[in-house]
Design an enzyme around this catalytic site. Structure first.
Site, mmCIF file in Angstrom:
data_model
loop_
_atom_site.group_PDB
_atom_site.id
_atom_site.type_symbol
_atom_site.label_atom_id
_atom_site.label_comp_id
_atom_site.label_asym_id
_atom_site.label_seq_id
_atom_site.Cartn_x
_atom_site.Cartn_y
_atom_site.Cartn_z
ATOM 1 N N HIS A 132 1.852 4.690 -2.794
ATOM 2 C CA HIS A 132 2.040 6.125 -2.563
ATOM 3 C C HIS A 132 3.434 6.559 -2.994
ATOM 4 O O HIS A 132 3.612 7.589 -3.668
ATOM 5 C CB HIS A 132 1.871 6.429 -1.069
ATOM 6 C CG HIS A 132 0.466 6.411 -0.572
ATOM 7 N ND1 HIS A 132 -0.521 7.215 -1.106
ATOM 8 C CD2 HIS A 132 -0.120 5.711 0.431
ATOM 9 C CE1 HIS A 132 -1.658 7.006 -0.452
ATOM 10 N NE2 HIS A 132 -1.448 6.092 0.481
ATOM 11 N N GLU A 148 -4.511 7.745 -3.054
ATOM 12 C CA GLU A 148 -5.081 6.494 -2.565
ATOM 13 C C GLU A 148 -5.433 5.551 -3.707
ATOM 14 O O GLU A 148 -5.397 4.331 -3.552
ATOM 15 C CB GLU A 148 -6.303 6.765 -1.700
ATOM 16 C CG GLU A 148 -5.982 7.268 -0.312
ATOM 17 C CD GLU A 148 -5.148 6.287 0.496
ATOM 18 O OE1 GLU A 148 -5.432 5.069 0.456
ATOM 19 O OE2 GLU A 148 -4.206 6.738 1.159
ATOM 20 N N HIS A 187 0.826 -1.207 0.000
ATOM 21 C CA HIS A 187 0.000 0.000 0.000
ATOM 22 C C HIS A 187 0.863 1.262 0.000
ATOM 23 O O HIS A 187 0.686 2.158 -0.839
ATOM 24 C CB HIS A 187 -0.919 -0.020 1.224
ATOM 25 C CG HIS A 187 -1.825 1.166 1.335
ATOM 26 N ND1 HIS A 187 -3.131 1.149 0.906
ATOM 27 C CD2 HIS A 187 -1.607 2.422 1.825
ATOM 28 C CE1 HIS A 187 -3.679 2.332 1.118
ATOM 29 N NE2 HIS A 187 -2.778 3.122 1.688
ATOM 30 N N GLU A 188 1.803 1.334 0.932
ATOM 31 C CA GLU A 188 2.644 2.526 1.009
ATOM 32 C C GLU A 188 3.583 2.640 -0.197
ATOM 33 O O GLU A 188 3.965 3.743 -0.596
ATOM 34 C CB GLU A 188 3.444 2.524 2.312
ATOM 35 C CG GLU A 188 2.592 2.530 3.579
ATOM 36 C CD GLU A 188 1.560 3.646 3.618
ATOM 37 O OE1 GLU A 188 1.794 4.699 2.996
ATOM 38 O OE2 GLU A 188 0.508 3.464 4.269
#
Length: 491
Positions: A260, A286, A256-257
């Site tokens: 980003h 997101e 997830h990170e």
């Protein structure tokens, strides 16, 4: 130099200071000594006051007025659009308020972490009350007579409104609830069983980050209480967290990170130290992290590949075969933590927070009543009680640091991700064969070309619709969730 050149020289220095402030915040959550919180609050408050002064400098209005629109190219017009918007907004916020907010948020973050560890919302409530009061003051100044919550939301998703988000959530909620109830009525897939060494989790997490395109020469992976990504350009850092009996917490937080971080690393180098040189909104941000984590990282072919990696790393991966592992990764289950929620229920967590924070900002909900309101709403939405504050209203860091208006961007990101995934599948029809080899490269390359490299050149929804070639709404996301989970957990 021209007025535009003077403007951009000023902005580059301001952007550099903003990145320094971000690095201080990263250090506070990863490496700062525990006893340094008070000093760090003073440091960040002073730096934020300086940044606020630079962004409200009266010369900015003069430079913007003297810059000749007819002589500016597309990038320069985007730069001035961002600078004008920021300048006009921040000029409404007194410098001492901006400094007070930054300093308070720095202190409150540490107090939140302590309260979360102790399950002590009552002890944290006084400082949260101060944060809410200052955010209301800031929101009122920004709104200039308009809707206070919309003014705060605009910091994270320009052009969005609470009314529009509320209507979208109302359309989504019945389908999400029905899908959850149908899936949980079936045979629930078992979770992984076993103990998973922390060092081995982090080693595999780094491998996954690199597989998804994260450049470790321009970043690093550390641990934090609440995973996050920080920075842009050539210094973009990510964090994760580990649980000995739940490796997915570490692995999927990392993916997830990484979404980003890859967005920030991919923005065109020519845009560095400018407003266009960062992700355009939190909703778009997101969309990248959720697409990396879910549509790619939790897909059947990628999970089959990851199963082999788990066997190589841990020996017994806690599941008997690839399909059981895929079901464990995507299991719908009872739980309390948003960041650990399955794809269906995740959005229900966001909707809960959206409603509560709007009530806090409007004054309809007092901070002292937040824990009870959270627990009542959670039981109504999910059907079971919250046993302690760390599993309820203390689980997220956002409110402690003043990020009101941030939460709805998580579901907006899911909506954007659904639309992007649909377009991606059209553009890369053999994607599954790559994912089965542990290679998300074709997908991340498409996202880099169509979304990430543009930074803030386009407005958020315009960027997504340019990439997709169609209007972005919740339809593709709801279709994806129904197709994936409609039969996955049926007995």
């Amino acid at each position: 130099m021209s007025a535009y050149e003077d403007l951009m020289a000023h902005e580059r220095r301001t952007q550099a200071l903003d990145l320094v402030a971000g690095r201080l915040a990263w250090d506070q959550q990863t490496m700062m000594p525990q006893g340094s919180a008070a000093q760090r609050a003073e440091e960040i408050g002073a730096l934020r006051a300086m940044i606020h002064a630079r962004r409200t400098d009266p010369r900015i209005s003069e430079w913007l007025e003297r810059a000749e629109p007819d002589t500016l190219d597309e990038v320069a017009r985007a730069q001035t659009r961002h600078i004008r918007r920021s300048h006009e907004r921040l000029c409404r916020v007194p410098g001492d308020l901006a400094s007070a907010l930054a300093s308070l948020a720095s202190r409150a973050q540490g107090q939140w972490a302590d309260a979360r560890a102790a399950d002590d919302f009552k002890g944290f409530a006084p400082v949260l009350e101060q944060v809410v009061a200052l955010k209301r003051e800031e929101g009122a100044a920004l709104a200039d007579g308009g809707d206070v919550y919309d003014a705060l939301l605009d910091d994270f998703e320009p052009g969005a409104s609470a009314e529009g988000i509320d209507a979208c959530f109302a359309r989504m909620r019945p389908g999400l609830v029905a899908l959850r109830e149908a899936a949980l009525d079936g045979v629930e897939a078992p979770p992984l069983r076993g103990r998973f060494d922390e060092a081995a989790q982090l080693t595999l997490a780094r491998k996954l980050a690199i597989a998804f395109g994260y450049d470790m020469d321009r970043g690093r992976l550390d641990k934090a209480v609440h995973p996050f990504s920080s920075g842009s350009g050539t210094d973009v850092r990510i964090t994760t967290r580990c649980s000995p009996d739940d490796p997915f917490n570490c692995l999927y937080s990392t993916i997830h990170e990484t979404g980003h971080a890859c967005y920030e690393q991919a923005v065109m180098a020519d845009y560095a130290f400018t407003p266009v040189g960062r992700g355009v909104s939190m909703g778009v941000h997101e969309s990248q992290s959720r697409l990396y984590e879910n549509q790619l990282g939790r897909s059947r072919p990628f999970c089959h590949w990851l199963y082999g990696q788990m066997r190589d790393t841990f020996g017994d991966p806690g599941a008997p075969d690839e399909e059981a592992f895929y079901a464990a990764v995507n299991r719908l289950h009872r739980g309390y933590i948003r960041t650990e929620a399955d794809e269906v229920q995740y959005n229900l967590h966001v909707m809960l927070r959206f409603d509560l924070e709007r009530a806090l900002v409007s004054g309809d909900l007092a901070v002292n009543d937040l824990e009870a309101a959270w627990n009542d709403r959670f039981e109504a939405d999910f059907g079971y009680e919250v046993p302690r504050a760390s599993l309820g209203c203390l689980q997220d860091v956002h409110w402690s640091v003043g990020l009101f208006g941030y939460f709805p961007t998580y579901t907006l990101g899911n909506i954007y991700a659904g639309a992007l995934h649909e377009a991606l599948r059209r553009a890369v029809p053999d994607l599954d064969s790559h994912l089965a080899q542990g290679d998300p490269g074709p997908a991340t390359a498409w996202l880099r070309e169509n979304v990430q490299r543009h930074g803030g050149l386009h407005e958020p929804r315009d960027l997504i619709e340019r990439a997709c070639g169609t209007t972005a709404d919740e339809g593709p996301l709801m279709g994806y969730l129904s197709d994936k989970f409609g039969t996955l957990h049926r007995g």
